[in-house]
Design an enzyme around this catalytic site. Structure first.
Site, PDB file in Angstrom:
ATOM      1  CD  GLU A   1       0.398   9.258   0.473  1.00 10.95           C
ATOM      2  OE1 GLU A   1       1.215   9.669   1.321  1.00 10.95           O
ATOM      3  OE2 GLU A   1       0.261   8.058   0.180  1.00 10.95           O
TER       4      GLU A   1
ATOM      5  CD  GLN B   1       0.582  -2.112  -0.482  1.00  4.02           C
ATOM      6  OE1 GLN B   1       0.375  -1.418  -1.473  1.00  4.02           O
ATOM      7  NE2 GLN B   1       0.393  -1.678   0.737  1.00  4.02           N
TER       8      GLN B   1
ATOM      9  CE1 TYR C   1      -3.502   2.762   4.746  1.00  3.65           C
ATOM     10  CE2 TYR C   1      -4.049   2.093   6.979  1.00  3.65           C
ATOM     11  CZ  TYR C   1      -4.224   1.967   5.617  1.00  3.65           C
ATOM     12  OH  TYR C   1      -5.117   1.035   5.126  1.00  3.65           O
TER      13      TYR C   1
ATOM     14  NE  ARG D   1      -3.479   0.691  -4.458  1.00  6.98           N
ATOM     15  CZ  ARG D   1      -3.156   1.565  -3.504  1.00  6.98           C
ATOM     16  NH1 ARG D   1      -2.460   1.170  -2.445  1.00  6.98           N
ATOM     17  NH2 ARG D   1      -3.527   2.823  -3.579  1.00  6.98           N
TER      18      ARG D   1
ATOM     19  CG  HIS E   1      -6.661   5.485   2.479  1.00 11.39           C
ATOM     20  ND1 HIS E   1      -6.881   4.994   1.208  1.00 11.39           N
ATOM     21  CD2 HIS E   1      -5.490   4.930   2.900  1.00 11.39           C
ATOM     22  CE1 HIS E   1      -5.877   4.192   0.875  1.00 11.39           C
ATOM     23  NE2 HIS E   1      -5.025   4.132   1.873  1.00 11.39           N
TER      24      HIS E   1
ATOM     25  CE1 TYR F   1      -1.049  -7.777   2.652  1.00  9.99           C
ATOM     26  CE2 TYR F   1      -0.700  -6.512   4.648  1.00  9.99           C
ATOM     27  CZ  TYR F   1      -1.489  -7.323   3.879  1.00  9.99           C
ATOM     28  OH  TYR F   1      -2.717  -7.695   4.348  1.00  9.99           O
TER      29      TYR F   1
ATOM     30  CB  THR G   1      -4.320   7.278   0.380  1.00 13.24           C
ATOM     31  OG1 THR G   1      -3.246   6.508  -0.113  1.00 13.24           O
ATOM     32  CG2 THR G   1      -5.319   7.567  -0.722  1.00 13.24           C
TER      33      THR G   1
ATOM     34  CB  THR H   1       7.428   8.928  -3.962  1.00 13.86           C
ATOM     35  OG1 THR H   1       7.446   7.588  -3.457  1.00 13.86           O
ATOM     36  CG2 THR H   1       6.446   9.765  -3.152  1.00 13.86           C
TER      37      THR H   1
ATOM     38  CE  LYS I   1       2.809   2.516  -0.722  1.00 14.26           C
ATOM     39  NZ  LYS I   1       1.435   2.894  -1.145  1.00 14.26           N
TER      40      LYS I   1
ATOM     41  CD  GLU J   1      -1.085   4.859  -1.622  1.00 16.43           C
ATOM     42  OE1 GLU J   1      -0.150   5.376  -0.978  1.00 16.43           O
ATOM     43  OE2 GLU J   1      -1.605   3.759  -1.331  1.00 16.43           O
TER      44      GLU J   1
ATOM     45  CG  ASP K   1       3.193   6.601  -1.673  1.00 19.39           C
ATOM     46  OD1 ASP K   1       4.314   6.333  -2.124  1.00 19.39           O
ATOM     47  OD2 ASP K   1       2.632   5.929  -0.777  1.00 19.39           O
TER      48      ASP K   1
ATOM     49  CD  GLU L   1      -9.400   4.876  -0.685  1.00 17.51           C
ATOM     50  OE1 GLU L   1      -8.301   5.315  -1.086  1.00 17.51           O
ATOM     51  OE2 GLU L   1     -10.028   5.363   0.262  1.00 17.51           O
TER      52      GLU L   1
ATOM     53  NE  ARG M   1      -8.393  -5.278   8.717  1.00 17.30           N
ATOM     54  CZ  ARG M   1      -7.551  -4.396   8.132  1.00 17.30           C
ATOM     55  NH1 ARG M   1      -6.537  -4.843   7.418  1.00 17.30           N
ATOM     56  NH2 ARG M   1      -7.720  -3.113   8.292  1.00 17.30           N
TER      57      ARG M   1
ATOM     58  CG  ASP N   1       3.310   6.906   2.608  1.00 19.46           C
ATOM     59  OD1 ASP N   1       2.759   8.017   2.747  1.00 19.46           O
ATOM     60  OD2 ASP N   1       2.845   5.992   1.901  1.00 19.46           O
TER      61      ASP N   1
HETATM   62 MN    MN Z   1       1.016   6.177   0.620  1.00 23.21          MN
END
Ligand code: MN
Length: 418
Positions: free
Chosen positions: A203, A242, A130, A239, A135, A246, A352, A259, A255, A201, A235, A366, A144, A128
């Site tokens: 994708e 994660q 990114y 959250r 995104h 992570y 995503t 899927t 994850k 997600e 996907d 989002e 952040r 997968d």
């Molecule tokens: Mn993904």
């Protein structure tokens, strides 16, 4: 324009120009490879048994008598083109071979509504990526800060992780809410229980055909020779799991539980009329990622949520595959630059896909901005993340003035945890 003797509605995802690949369960309970036209599944096993794949490369190879596409995928572009030409010829309105053979026709065409689709590929490995800048930027802003939203590596390499192939499921498969460890906001001790932040997600994925030898990277300008076709991918993500797990090695259990993919693999040949150039990358990438004539495909994407009490599914987002920063070829070149070997039937998802405006965001994370701005539904309910009983439906198609090349849908319902 090319037409089939099978009627195809203007907005159909499956004109004779598409001819995607899938697999379904026959009345007799066997798995047969198939294609699609209009409202019908086309049984490729029956056509193969009738000796109709009689071209130079596929005659007597019985590739469509397998229950997966892996062998066919391994044969490469020339064989794929031959199969497409054969199938196009058999289905066109001016060829009597299939058109006028009532007995064969009755065995070859199965109404789509009667055909239960199954995974058409034995998927060995799954990556997968990114690769949507908006995104990555959105997530960076949330977790952040906007000044440093993208990590320093992001524009230098297609960031990704190795996912879990065993839990890739076909559209229509119900999925139980995962359980796991999460960390409450006001605590430094984890708790065990249902994930409360289940998300989708949006994708698009691709499958590799011929692989590479261990130790021999695929070059970026040759990478598309290895790509068989594309699917829609949801996907699924937890959250809250994660967030706690992570660091420092990346996504793991958040994850690995499901899927979902669309049943039809659309070939790059079918998508060729919808190729569009990609923007020049800034900063310039390292030579192994520097692809001549970078291009992608203009594929419209939509996500809907259906729930009890809604008269029609609620559209959550409208996006497009063209919003990618990295091309499939760059992703595959990066995946293999270490010498990693890829195989026929491996799957790669885009990450995503989010476009520049809020209606084009490809996840609840989002769309609701971390749950702070709930989505309002017509039945008076609202959503921050996905509730038990919610069905998430994604669809996608490319279109010009004459026809659509579609993927059908990928949908999946979240059921209570076990
Ligand atoms: Mn993904």
């Amino acid at each position: 324009m090319l037409n089939s003797f099978i009627p195809v509605e203007k907005n159909s995802h499956f004109p004779i120009q598409n001819l995607p690949y899938g697999a379904f369960i026959t009345e007799g309970g066997e798995i047969h490879l198939c294609s699609a036209i209009g409202e019908y599944v086309v049984d490729l096993c029956v056509l193969d048994e009738a000796g109709l794949f009689d071209g130079e490369l596929l005659a007597d190879r019985f590739v469509f008598q397998d229950s997966t596409l892996n062998y066919f995928m391994s044969l490469g572009k020339a064989a794929w083109q031959e199969a497409r030409n054969t199938l196009t010829n058999l289905l066109r309105d001016d060829n009597p071979v299939l058109r006028d053979d009532d007995l064969l026709r009755a065995r070859v065409f199965v109404p789509m509504e009667d055909a239960e689709m199954v995974l058409p590929v034995e998927i060995g490995d799954y990556t997968d990526f990114y690769s949507s800048e908006q995104h990555a930027y959105n997530v960076g802003c949330m977790f952040r800060d906007p000044e440093n939203a993208l990590m320093p590596n992001w524009k230098h390499l297609p960031v990704g992780y190795h996912g879990r192939a065993s839990s890739i499921v076909i559209s229509g498969t119900d999925i139980h809410r995962p359980q796991g460890q999460t960390i409450p906001a006001d605590s430094d001790q984890p708790v065990f229980g249902d994930s409360r932040l289940v998300d989708f997600e949006l994708e698009v994925g691709f499958f590799t055909g011929p692989g590479n030898e261990l130790g021999e990277p695929v070059s970026v300008d040759n990478a598309e020779e290895h790509i068989f076709g594309m699917v829609l991918v949801n996907d699924w993500s937890a959250r809250d799991i994660q967030k706690w797990e992570y660091q420092p090695l990346g996504p793991f259990l958040a994850k690995n539980w499901a899927t979902s993919i669309s049943p039809w693999i659309v070939t790059l040949e079918a998508l060729a009329p919808f190729r569009i150039d990609m923007l020049v990358q800034d900063p310039e990438v390292l030579p192994y990622l520097n692809q001549k004539n970078r291009s992608t495909f203009d594929i419209n994407l939509e996500v809907y949520l259906d729930a009890d009490g809604l008269e029609e599914p609620h559209r959550l987002a409208t996006s497009n595959y063209k919003y990618m920063y990295w091309s499939m070829a760059q992703q595959l070149a990066h995946q293999t630059i270490t010498g990693c070997n890829v195989k026929p039937g491996d799957m790669y998802a885009s990450g995503t896909i989010s476009g520049n405006d809020e209606s084009a965001y490809g996840s609840m994370l989002e769309l609701t901005w971390k749950g702070t701005n709930p989505v309002q539904l017509a039945n008076g309910e609202e959503r921050t993340f996905i509730k038990d009983g919610d069905n998430i439906i994604m669809t996608g198609y490319a279109e010009n003035k004459d026809y659509r090349i579609g993927f059908g849908v990928v949908e999946g319902k979240i059921l209570p945890s076990k």
